[in-house]
Design a protein around this motif. Structure first.
Motif, short mmCIF file in Angstrom:
data_model
loop_
_atom_site.label_atom_id
_atom_site.label_comp_id
_atom_site.label_asym_id
_atom_site.label_seq_id
_atom_site.Cartn_x
_atom_site.Cartn_y
_atom_site.Cartn_z
N ALA A 72 13.99 21.74 -19.11
CA ALA A 72 14.34 21.45 -20.50
C ALA A 72 15.21 22.55 -21.10
CB ALA A 72 13.06 21.28 -21.33
N ALA A 73 15.08 23.79 -20.58
CA ALA A 73 15.88 24.90 -21.08
C ALA A 73 17.26 24.96 -20.43
CB ALA A 73 15.14 26.22 -20.84
N GLY A 74 17.54 24.05 -19.50
CA GLY A 74 18.85 24.01 -18.87
C GLY A 74 18.95 24.72 -17.54
N ALA A 75 17.81 25.12 -16.97
CA ALA A 75 17.83 25.73 -15.64
C ALA A 75 17.80 24.65 -14.57
CB ALA A 75 16.63 26.66 -15.46
N THR A 76 18.57 24.82 -13.53
CA THR A 76 18.49 23.92 -12.38
C THR A 76 17.42 24.45 -11.44
OG1 THR A 76 20.79 23.23 -12.54
CG2 THR A 76 19.75 23.02 -10.40
N VAL A 77 16.49 23.60 -11.06
CA VAL A 77 15.35 24.00 -10.23
C VAL A 77 15.45 23.31 -8.88
CG1 VAL A 77 12.83 24.06 -10.03
CG2 VAL A 77 13.91 24.29 -12.29
N ILE A 78 15.25 24.09 -7.82
CA ILE A 78 15.27 23.56 -6.46
C ILE A 78 13.84 23.50 -5.93
CG2 ILE A 78 15.98 24.00 -4.07
CD1 ILE A 78 18.47 25.37 -5.17
N GLY A 79 13.49 22.36 -5.32
CA GLY A 79 12.18 22.22 -4.70
C GLY A 79 12.28 21.46 -3.39
N PHE A 80 11.24 21.59 -2.56
CA PHE A 80 11.18 20.93 -1.26
C PHE A 80 9.92 20.06 -1.23
CE2 PHE A 80 13.38 24.99 -0.73
CZ PHE A 80 14.59 24.57 -0.16
N PRO A 81 10.03 18.80 -1.67
CA PRO A 81 8.83 17.99 -1.89
C PRO A 81 8.14 17.46 -0.65
CG PRO A 81 10.80 16.76 -2.48
CD PRO A 81 11.24 18.15 -2.19
#
Length: 276
Positions: free
Chosen positions: A141-150
């Motif tokens: 929501a703050a504009g950070a791009t988040v990377i995850g490995f689901p």
């Protein structure tokens, strides 16, 4: 023997440079510590990307990108074969990672992650895990791009494990676009990766981290390809539906057949999304 000794010397030198360079990146980013949360994760993104590019160079990884970078505030979900995925994907655009809490114990990677640029998710404690997912939502929501490995853990890369849905709750709540990212390792030392080379890249058999890292870094070069897919735009119907759509998109990008049936796992309110 001479080649083995040369490889070990190359690995030791590269990892020494990586260690020193990593802390120089942290020192350069020290002022971001003063930024309030959740804006801090957005401010950290460029420094994480800089560190990842350094790591890729030190491991001899050359990255070839296909597709457009995600817009800020996206959740990027990728297949997961190895710790090297972190520097392979993370160097392509400003981002922070959502990671399992035991990543803190990894040499080189763990100390940097714990310095403030990673959102840790604890799979062993449901309440702590829920707080981690909430932080991912706030970062998006703050504009950070988040990377995850689901997939939840690393694999040999032959198939894709069923996606856990907890991380997707953050994207649903934030209304964030979800971008599938396909990571492929194409060449080692200038030659196409053969079946016998799979374990050089993939870390999935419980081999001690440093032993595998030294073996990986002993090779002169690794060619990686990252394909960024079409964003799945919000609003989203729900986390399970979104997880299924992202998994289907990534399976198609990797040339894998559709999953025969929906997995039974993934019913808990919060699940671990990032593996090794």
């Amino acid at each position: 023997m001479a080649m083995a000794l040369a490889g070990r010397a190359r690995a030791a030198g590269r990892l020494a440079v990586f260690a020193v360079g990593s802390w120089l990146v942290v020192a350069r980013a020290i002022r971001t510590v003063l930024a309030p949360f959740p804006q801090r994760w957005r401010v950290e993104g460029p420094h994480v990307s800089r560190w990842a590019r350094l790591g890729a160079r030190c491991l001899g990884i050359r990255v070839r990108r296909r597709g457009e970078p995600p817009v800020p505030g996206s959740l990027v979900v990728a297949n997961h074969q190895t710790y090297a995925d972190v520097v392979t994907l993370g160097g392509l655009f400003p981002s922070v990672f959502a990671a399992r809490h035991d990543m803190r114990r990894w040499p080189l990677f763990g100390a940097l992650a714990a310095s403030g640029a990673t959102i840790f998710i604890d799979r062993e404690r449901k309440r702590a895990g829920a707080r981690g997912i909430e932080k991912v939502q706030q970062a998006l929501a703050a504009g950070a791009t988040v990377i995850g490995f689901p997939e939840g853990t690393s694999t040999d890369g032959r198939d894709l494990l069923p996606f856990r849905s907890g991380l997707f709750h953050a994207a649903v709540a934030a209304g964030a676009p979800v971008v599938p990212a396909a990571i492929r390792y194409r060449e080692i030392d200038g030659a196409p990766i053969a079946e016998a080379d799979r374990e050089v890249v993939a870390w999935y058999r419980g081999e001690p981290f440093l032993h595998h890292l030294m073996r990986f870094a002993s090779h002169s070069s690794v060619l990686a390809e990252v394909e960024l897919g079409t964003p799945i735009a919000g609003p989203h119907a729900g986390r399970r539906e979104l997880a299924a759509a992202a998994e289907a998109a990534l399976r198609g990008m990797l040339g894998l057949p559709p999953r025969a049936a929906a997995p039974a796992a993934g019913d808990e309110a919060v699940e671990l999304e990032v593996g090794r």
